[in-house]
Design an enzyme around this catalytic site. Structure first.
Site, PDB file in Angstrom:
ATOM      1  N   HIS A   1    -117.867  56.477 -16.470  1.00 46.16           N
ATOM      2  CA  HIS A   1    -116.818  55.501 -16.780  1.00 46.16           C
ATOM      3  C   HIS A   1    -115.719  55.542 -15.707  1.00 46.16           C
ATOM      4  CE1 HIS A   1    -114.180  53.279 -19.726  1.00 46.16           C
ATOM      5  NE2 HIS A   1    -113.254  53.836 -18.970  1.00 46.16           N
ATOM      6  N   GLU A   2    -115.237  56.738 -15.404  1.00 48.35           N
ATOM      7  CA  GLU A   2    -114.122  56.851 -14.455  1.00 48.35           C
ATOM      8  C   GLU A   2    -114.549  56.471 -13.041  1.00 48.35           C
ATOM      9  OE1 GLU A   2    -111.401  57.060 -15.953  1.00 48.35           O
ATOM     10  OE2 GLU A   2    -112.313  57.684 -17.847  1.00 48.35           O
TER      11      GLU A   2
ATOM     12  N   ALA B   1    -109.929  60.766 -20.224  1.00 48.00           N
ATOM     13  CA  ALA B   1    -109.883  60.889 -18.774  1.00 48.00           C
ATOM     14  C   ALA B   1    -109.087  59.739 -18.187  1.00 48.00           C
ATOM     15  CB  ALA B   1    -111.299  60.883 -18.195  1.00 48.00           C
ATOM     16  N   MET B   2    -108.666  59.896 -16.956  1.00 46.57           N
ATOM     17  CA  MET B   2    -107.920  58.839 -16.270  1.00 46.57           C
ATOM     18  C   MET B   2    -108.405  58.726 -14.833  1.00 46.57           C
ATOM     19  SD  MET B   2    -105.632  56.496 -16.249  1.00 46.57           S
ATOM     20  CE  MET B   2    -105.341  55.542 -14.743  1.00 46.57           C
TER      21      MET B   2
ATOM     22  N   HIS C   1    -114.501  52.829 -12.551  1.00 47.76           N
ATOM     23  CA  HIS C   1    -113.130  52.351 -12.317  1.00 47.76           C
ATOM     24  C   HIS C   1    -112.730  52.413 -10.844  1.00 47.76           C
ATOM     25  CE1 HIS C   1    -111.398  51.441 -16.167  1.00 47.76           C
ATOM     26  NE2 HIS C   1    -111.533  52.653 -16.670  1.00 47.76           N
TER      27      HIS C   1
ATOM     28  N   GLU D   1    -111.438  47.879 -18.318  1.00 48.11           N
ATOM     29  CA  GLU D   1    -112.063  48.766 -19.296  1.00 48.11           C
ATOM     30  C   GLU D   1    -113.403  48.243 -19.785  1.00 48.11           C
ATOM     31  OE1 GLU D   1    -111.132  51.576 -19.391  1.00 48.11           O
ATOM     32  OE2 GLU D   1    -109.023  51.569 -18.821  1.00 48.11           O
TER      33      GLU D   1
ATOM     34  N   ASN E   1    -107.426  57.882 -11.863  1.00 44.43           N
ATOM     35  CA  ASN E   1    -106.591  57.915 -10.654  1.00 44.43           C
ATOM     36  C   ASN E   1    -107.446  57.920  -9.394  1.00 44.43           C
ATOM     37  OD1 ASN E   1    -104.495  58.634 -12.573  1.00 44.43           O
ATOM     38  ND2 ASN E   1    -105.407  60.676 -12.496  1.00 44.43           N
TER      39      ASN E   1
HETATM   40 ZN    ZN Z   1    -111.252  53.384 -18.570  1.00 40.46          ZN
END
Ligand code: ZN
Ligand code: NAG
Ligand code: NAG
Ligand code: NAG
Ligand code: NAG
Ligand code: NAG
Length: 943
Positions: free
Chosen positions: A384-385, A349-350, A388, A407, A352
């Site tokens: 997790h995302e 995943a990312m 962020h 991270e 954004n």
């Molecule tokens: Zn990450």
């Protein structure tokens, strides 16, 4: 970003060329400049410190010069892609066009502008003075076709410094490739919306993006460094029948261009942010939204949305988001949160900002076919995302050398985040992060958590940092800090940090300062050794004398550095069960703690493994601990029951402990039904299996394992036979271990059970609980024939749920038939059979199979240039591929072959990974030489 797969493998080693770059005076200037833009928005120009020389030469390293600072962009993107092949198929187009106007503040008299562009055709460049709108004369522009990716613009006119504003306009064309990086194309099969012929599946296309770390420059020319934050006004022009998404809320509008219908979606300006966090998607996906309140949407293939596969993600996202808002003391600052499941996505995943992208298996959850581990994976990745959105998006590391700040925090915080979704995974941190990080960090070729900025410049140097050190050691070290200064102090300090540096960039020292305000402990002094030095210590306690010392723990002994760590030691003894604290200090390598043990008393240190270090004892104490485990293992805390095993096996690998002590620690497992000790043992025995499954030692090992696992198998048998699962999450994990160990070591009941359930499946009723499918499919294919393999292959092709597809894809690697394995390896080169994003893990699966190991290795070597060319540019994990394919290596011949590949890899495509596996292979060779007989004797004697 999340690690690439559910197998907790290192993320990625990318492609690129490693060079050492000379760093000139630019660094000094860069420091000034970063301090400048940390304020939001940049306000006053810095006082000039240099005489007005007008620089025109290219920068002497790969970092942008600081003569201009971008403040805002207006970006138009127009992907020409149709969502499905148009009636006239030649009209399908993978081109995108666009233009960008970036407002620059000029800080220094100059005649050149450097920014980034990659794989773009820049077709026009204009520079205007913003106030007067007067055009400056451009003498030329060029793309540097080296790893700098510089787009250099040379002016005839001079730009004045003193904070004058300029507008830089660029017009460009690019291509939507299937390279999983930048703005790229993804494919899937689905039905046409509003199609009369409803049953007709057809190939469908979407444009989507993954820009971390340095691929924003593949979408539009930009200042592509994390500290060069700006505001982005995005407009996407796209085909009718599609929806465009980006970081902010967009408003679509129908327009005509050259008589053709298009949709123009104009997005609200972003908050001030880094380029790598931008996101763009254009698709005909459907979406599901929160019924009321804050707007959260999950976007996916229409079929998946209609089947309710987005419901779980939608249900937990808001809960986790709220939980973080309270925990971090700051509201999520955007007006909406979109999450999208992309069929082709190179990482899990990312994050954004405002538009998070996931692999389908990381966001979609199908009650019918998904295991509870698949569900846990969805919760973990979302947690997790979302973490962020604060750690990374709101507060960003100044440069990639400190990506662990992103991270490590996201990984650590996700354990708190999933609690809001009803998961308690805190104890698993020892397996998922700590033991994982211990492995890599016991090699000389590991790296410190925080590198020097100068050592991280090229794409490969940046991408290599997305590894187990950054994620898992980052999280483990934060957990240790929390234990040292208290979790409460850590959270308070973190709140200050986030609020003080929001919309800015930081280095870790600024975090220490915020934490320091909350504790009497010296944070900076404590953390220095853990952050700046490679590796971690082994603490040796001689219980008779109390003598305690530390040394770097290395698998291959020798050239460790002598730097001592600050080691917090929490210990109990058999009589003193309340933990005592002690600190092994930097300037006192040998210490005598205040304990006096009775004759039969044992000591156990690093309670709950809160410290990032291993513990060794005198042999006497080890034996007392083993006795305790055999008498009543509950006297030893659960996490330590796992860690004792992991420590002992690794100490033995490093020649610091007799291997028979390590093996003896597995004897009590015959009475233990807990997951953490079992999994710790299996992970480590896996090394024995890898080292010996091609030799005569394997027989006794198998028999021993079969014996040990039989009671565990029987413990869960009632569930397993009925295809059901126990209630407790950790018991579910243990059940899977029981089945896979029993079946793979030939327990007849297990194999019969697997065959029976698999045959029912072949006859049309799949009653196997999703939790057990991976293990049972694998066992059935392993003991089956080519018909079974073909059946699974058909099922794989038919399956539409990614999580189920993954289980079948794994099972296909379990066959013992060489020709099937070879065919399967060939399939990985054909993206219509195995998606590009799954290639590396599929080859790794084959390599795990003892029959497939040599085939996979030959395949990787034979296809090296193809793999690196076709798959290397994106985030395909060449590093983890090398790592898994060579896990068994333990002979001189294999070592030579590795060194040969290292020579051939003259571009340094997987440089660090190769170095690491060579070091590991050398250690293995020596280990096998020394231990083969001892191991054989031990297992034989146990039978
Ligand atoms: Zn990450
Ligand atoms: C299909 O499109 C191409 C490119 O626009 C055009 O050259 C060709 O004439 C079209 N063919 C038909 C049958 O319309
Ligand atoms: C940039 O592209 C958009 C969309 O094609 C267009 O409307 C606009 O005029 C272009 N801007 C400039 C300055 O050419
Ligand atoms: C910048 O400001 C200084 C002091 O105000 C002035 O002397 C100088 O001419 C200015 N330079 C430019 C290029 O405008
Ligand atoms: C870029 O320009 C080259 C040379 O003119 C051309 O071959 C290529 O197709 C162009 N690429 C794109 C994406 O437009
Ligand atoms: C971005 O858009 C907003 C609102 O549409 C507008 O007020 C602002 O001036 C734009 N920024 C730039 C740099 O054009």
């Amino acid at each position: 970003m999340a690690k690439s797969t559910g197998m907790s493998k290192a993320l990625a080693i990318g492609i690129g060329v490693i060079t050492v770059c000379s760093i000139g005076s630019l660094v000094l200037m860069a420091v000034m400049f970063y301090t400048q833009i940390r304020e939001h928005p940049p306000t006053s120009p810095p006082t000039p410190t240099k005489p007005p020389v007008i620089p025109t030469n290219p920068p002497s390293n790969l970092r942008l010069p600081d003569n201009v600072i971008p403040e805002s962009y207006i970006v138009f993107l127009q992907p020409h892609l149709y969502p499905s092949i148009p009636n006239n198929y030649t009209e399908q187009s993978f081109a995108f066009t666009g233009n960008s106007t970036v407002r620059l503040k000029c800080m220094q008299v100059s005649k050149s502008i450097y920014l980034h562009a990659h794989n773009l055709n820049v077709t026009a460049v204009e520079v205007r003075e913003a106030g007067s709108n007067e055009k400056l004369s451009v003498s030329g522009y060029k793309l540097h076709h080296n790893e700098s990716d510089f787009l250099e613009i040379q002016l005839k006119d001079v730009m004045s410094g003193n904070g004058t504003y300029y507008d830089l306009f660029t017009q460009f064309e690019g291509e939507l490739l299937d390279d999983l990086a930048g703005f790229y194309v993804s494919r899937y099969t689905g039905k046409e919306i509003n199609d009369e012929d409803e049953d007709q599946d057809q190939e469908r296309f979407l444009a989507t993006s993954l820009l971390q770390p340095t691929d924003a420059r593949k979408v539009f020319p930009c200042f592509d460094e994390p500290a060069l934050k700006a505001v982005f006004n995005i407009t996407i022009i796209h085909r009718p029948g599609t929806e465009a998404l980006s970081n902010q809320v967009g408003v679509p509008d129908i327009i005509k261009i050259d008589g053709e219908d298009w949709i123009k979606t104009t997005f609200d300006p972003t908050l001030i942010m880094s380029t790598y966090l931008l996101a763009f998607t254009v698709s005909d996906f459907a979406a599901k939204s929160t019924p009321s309140g804050f707007r959260i949407q999950v976007h996916a293939r229409r079929e998946a949305i209609d089947a309710g596969h987005a419901d779980y993600a939608l249900d937990i996202t808001g809960k986790i988001l709220n939980h973080y808002e309270n925990l971090f003391g700051l509201k999520y600052p955007l007006k909406k949160l979109d999450q999208i499941a992309v069929p082709d996505f190179g990482v899990g995943a990312m994050e954004n900002w405002g538009l998070i992208s996931y692999q389908e298996s990381a966001l979609l959850y199908d009650e019918e076919t998904a295991s509870t581990f698949d569900q846990e994976w969805v919760a973990t990745l979302i947690a997790h995302e979302l973490a962020h959105q604060w750690f990374g998006n709101l507060v960003t590391m100044r440069w990639w050398n400190d990506v662990w700040l992103n991270e490590g925090f996201a990984t650590y915080m996700s354990y708190f985040g999933v609690e809001a979704a009803g998961w308690d995974l805190k104890d698993l941190i020892v397996l998922k992060e700590i033991q994982t990080a211990f492995q890599v960090d016991s090699l000389n070729s590991s790296h410190p958590l925080s590198m020097s900025e100068n050592d991280v410049q090229t794409f490969s140097e940046i991408i290599e940092l997305f590894d187990d050190i950054t994620y898992s050691k980052g999280a483990a070290v934060l957990r240790m800090l929390a234990a040292y200064i208290t979790e409460d102090a850590l959270m308070k300090g973190v709140k200050t940090y986030l609020s003080k540096f929001q919309y800015g960039n930081t280095v870790y020292k600024e975090l220490w300062e915020c934490l320091q305000a909350e504790t009497v402990q010296n944070v900076e002094e404590f953390m220095r050794t853990w952050i700046n030095h490679v590796g971690y210590p082994v603490v040796t306690i001689i219980t008779q004398t109390g003598e305690t010392s530390q040394e770097q723990f290395l698998l291959k002994q020798g050239e460790g550095h002598g730097v001592p760590w600050q080691v917090p030691i929490k210990y109990i003894t058999s009589k003193q069960v309340n933990p005592r604290d002690d600190l092994l200090r930097v300037n006192g390598p040998v210490r005598r703690p205040h304990f006096q043990l009775g004759k039969d008393e044992w000591l156990l240190a690093n309670i709950n493994c809160t410290g990032f270090y291993r513990v060794n004892y005198d042999e006497d104490n080890w034996k007392k601990l083993i006795l305790q485990l055999e008498r009543n293992h509950h006297a030893i805390p659960l996490i330590n029951r796992g860690q004792l095993i992991d420590d002992a096996f690794n100490l033995a690998r490093a020649h610091r402990l007799n291997v028979t002590i390590a093996l003896s620690l597995t004897k009590h497992l015959i009475n233990d039904t807990d997951y953490i000790p079992w999994e710790s043992a299996l992970k480590n025995l896996d090394h024995f299996i890898l080292m010996f499954d091609r030799s005569e030692v394997y027989g006794p090992i198998t028999k021993y394992l079969r014996n040990q696992v039989t009671p565990l198998y029987e413990y869960f048998e009632e569930y397993t036979m009925n295809g059901t699962i126990p209630e407790e999450h950790l018991d579910q994990y243990t059940q899977v271990d029981a089945v896979s160990v029993a079946c793979s070591n030939g327990l007849p009941e297990c194999i019969t059970m697997a065959r029976r359930l698999f045959n029912e499946y072949k006859n049309g009723t799949n009653l196997i609980d999703p939790n057990l499918r991976r293990a049972i499919y694998c066992s059935a294919v392993a003991s089956g024939d080519d018909n079974d393999w073909e059946f699974v292959w058909d099922e794989y092709q038919k399956a539409t749920v990614a999580a189920e597809k993954d289980k079948l894809r794994y099972a296909l690697s379990c066959t013992k038939e060489i020709w099937l394995l070879n065919r399967y390896l060939q399939y990985t080169l054909d993206p219509s059979k195995i998606r590009k994003m799954d290639m590396a893990s599929t080859i790794s699966y084959v390599a795990q199979n003892v029959a497939g190991q040599p085939l996979a290795w030959d395949f990787v070597r034979g296809q090296w240039s193809h793999i690196t060319q076709e798959y290397g540019a994106g985030l395909i994990s060449l590093g983890s591929l090398i790592d898994t394919v060579t896990k068994r290596f333990s002979t001189e011949v294999e070592l030579e072959e590795l060194k040969q590949l290292q020579k051939e890899d003259d571009q340094g495509l997987a440089a660090r990974a190769l170095e690491q596996v060579i070091e590991r292979t050398e250690a293995n060779i020596q280990w096998v030489k020394e231990n083969k007989q001892i191991v054989k004797d031990w297992f034989t004697a146990e039978l």
